[in-house]
Design a protein around this motif. Structure first.
Motif, PDB file in Angstrom:
ATOM      1  N   ILE A  31      48.203   6.574 -17.768  1.00  0.00           N
ATOM      2  CA  ILE A  31      48.217   5.244 -17.150  1.00  0.00           C
ATOM      3  C   ILE A  31      46.799   4.801 -16.801  1.00  0.00           C
ATOM      4  O   ILE A  31      46.538   3.603 -16.606  1.00  0.00           O
ATOM      5  N   LEU A  32      45.873   5.751 -16.721  1.00  0.00           N
ATOM      6  CA  LEU A  32      44.480   5.455 -16.390  1.00  0.00           C
ATOM      7  C   LEU A  32      43.576   5.530 -17.611  1.00  0.00           C
ATOM      8  O   LEU A  32      42.349   5.481 -17.486  1.00  0.00           O
TER       9      LEU A  32
ATOM     10  N   CYS B 198      50.111  -2.204 -19.366  1.00  0.00           N
ATOM     11  CA  CYS B 198      49.487  -1.984 -20.664  1.00  0.00           C
ATOM     12  C   CYS B 198      48.768  -3.243 -21.149  1.00  0.00           C
ATOM     13  O   CYS B 198      47.642  -3.171 -21.660  1.00  0.00           O
ATOM     14  N   ALA B 199      49.399  -4.397 -20.969  1.00  0.00           N
ATOM     15  CA  ALA B 199      48.789  -5.660 -21.400  1.00  0.00           C
ATOM     16  C   ALA B 199      47.570  -6.009 -20.551  1.00  0.00           C
ATOM     17  O   ALA B 199      46.513  -6.385 -21.074  1.00  0.00           O
ATOM     18  N   ASP B 200      47.707  -5.890 -19.228  1.00  0.00           N
ATOM     19  CA  ASP B 200      46.614  -6.262 -18.327  1.00  0.00           C
ATOM     20  C   ASP B 200      45.360  -5.427 -18.562  1.00  0.00           C
ATOM     21  O   ASP B 200      44.237  -5.894 -18.325  1.00  0.00           O
TER      22      ASP B 200
ATOM     23  N   MET C 271      45.452  -1.916 -23.353  1.00  0.00           N
ATOM     24  CA  MET C 271      45.626  -0.551 -23.818  1.00  0.00           C
ATOM     25  C   MET C 271      46.211  -0.468 -25.228  1.00  0.00           C
ATOM     26  O   MET C 271      46.251   0.619 -25.814  1.00  0.00           O
ATOM     27  N   ALA C 272      46.663  -1.581 -25.763  1.00  0.00           N
ATOM     28  CA  ALA C 272      47.233  -1.601 -27.112  1.00  0.00           C
ATOM     29  C   ALA C 272      47.138  -3.005 -27.674  1.00  0.00           C
ATOM     30  O   ALA C 272      47.166  -3.987 -26.918  1.00  0.00           O
ATOM     31  N   ALA C 273      47.016  -3.090 -28.982  1.00  0.00           N
ATOM     32  CA  ALA C 273      46.959  -4.402 -29.626  1.00  0.00           C
ATOM     33  C   ALA C 273      48.249  -5.174 -29.374  1.00  0.00           C
ATOM     34  O   ALA C 273      48.237  -6.389 -29.175  1.00  0.00           O
ATOM     35  N   GLU C 274      49.373  -4.450 -29.390  1.00  0.00           N
ATOM     36  CA  GLU C 274      50.675  -5.033 -29.056  1.00  0.00           C
ATOM     37  C   GLU C 274      51.229  -4.278 -27.848  1.00  0.00           C
ATOM     38  O   GLU C 274      51.730  -3.170 -27.984  1.00  0.00           O
ATOM     39  N   PRO C 275      51.110  -4.852 -26.652  1.00  0.00           N
ATOM     40  CA  PRO C 275      51.546  -4.142 -25.438  1.00  0.00           C
ATOM     41  C   PRO C 275      53.066  -4.107 -25.301  1.00  0.00           C
ATOM     42  O   PRO C 275      53.667  -4.822 -24.515  1.00  0.00           O
ATOM     43  N   LYS C 276      53.664  -3.251 -26.086  1.00  0.00           N
ATOM     44  CA  LYS C 276      55.123  -3.131 -26.108  1.00  0.00           C
ATOM     45  C   LYS C 276      55.505  -1.690 -25.824  1.00  0.00           C
ATOM     46  O   LYS C 276      54.949  -0.761 -26.414  1.00  0.00           O
ATOM     47  N   ILE C 277      56.451  -1.483 -24.908  1.00  0.00           N
ATOM     48  CA  ILE C 277      56.893  -0.142 -24.556  1.00  0.00           C
ATOM     49  C   ILE C 277      57.949   0.340 -25.549  1.00  0.00           C
ATOM     50  O   ILE C 277      58.937  -0.351 -25.804  1.00  0.00           O
ATOM     51  N   ILE C 278      57.720   1.531 -26.100  1.00  0.00           N
ATOM     52  CA  ILE C 278      58.650   2.178 -27.013  1.00  0.00           C
ATOM     53  C   ILE C 278      59.157   3.454 -26.352  1.00  0.00           C
ATOM     54  O   ILE C 278      58.383   4.196 -25.739  1.00  0.00           O
TER      55      ILE C 278
END
Length: 229
Positions: free
Chosen positions: A219-220, A63-65, A68-75
């Motif tokens: 994921i894509l 997600c970070a690479d 995909m999100a401002a904060e690449p954190k998995i919830i």
């Protein structure tokens, strides 16, 4: 505005948002190059998951690479009221007797507006601490992060490719043969792309859970610079 699936802690709403996302195309053109790009990315993530100690950490990095999100954190969006008792074979793989408790947790692992994985987790509460069990019952923290003090690793015993952008033997066919009948639009795909089944073991080698993870087409769901094409 693009349709996104953000699943909440309700089995009915999880199913509803999954159904709503089925028709959403991927941000790749439905041509040979677009399909080749999607295939390469799927195989890259698959390899990273197989090599990684934690699917949560692999997805967070993915997600970070790919921004995909401002904060690449998995919830972990937990679905309630949809229990799945363990089978005899699962108990054998986890090394527990017929009367020992195995808990079940079904989640959608999201990063920002993207549901990257939908997973079932059967875990052995007696092999976790009281704090870990409480976190799994009351929070949206992914299992991999909750049990991190146990130094977990994964033993993947099943990998399924649920969909491939290119057919088997594509490398022996011409681009004209592989061209889609109605090409030119965005590439479409089914909801699930890859499915893993794995045993999660602690640092002492004892199994603590069995997971079944379906990695979704989200994921894509990121922009590929046009220069890369």
């Amino acid at each position: 505005m693009r349709l996104r699936s953000i699943c909440v802690a309700s089995a009915a709403l999880v199913n509803a948002c999954i159904a709503a996302a089925v028709a959403e195309p991927l941000p790749f053109p439905d041509d040979f190059v677009g399909r080749l790009e999607a295939l390469a990315l799927m195989e890259t993530l698959n390899a990273e998951l197989l090599a990684g100690r934690s699917a949560t950490l692999v997805l967070e990095k993915w997600c970070a690479d790919h921004h995909m999100a401002a904060e690449p954190k998995i919830i972990a969006r937990v679905a309630t009221g949809d229990d799945a008792p363990p089978t005899k074979e699962q108990r054998e793989r986890l090394g527990v007797g017929p009367d020992e408790k195995i808990a079940h947790r079904r989640v959608a692992l999201t990063c920002g507006a993207h549901t990257l994985s939908e997973a079932d987790n059967w875990y052995v509460p007696a092999r976790l601490t009281a704090e870990m069990n409480l976190a799994l019952q009351t929070s949206e923290t992914p299992f991999g992060k909750v049990v991190q003090p146990l130094q977990p690793s994964r033993r993947t015993f099943s990998v399924e490719t649920l969909w491939s952008p290119l057919p088997k033997g594509w490398e022996s066919r011409t681009r004209e043969e592989l061209a889609p009948e109605h090409g030119g639009g965005p590439l479409d795909a089914p909801r699930g792309l890859i499915r893993h089944r794995a045993i999660v073991v602690g640092g002492d080698g004892r199994p603590i859970s069995e997971v079944r993870e379906t990695y979704t087409k989200e994921i894509l769901d990121f922009d590929v610079p046009s220069a890369a094409r």
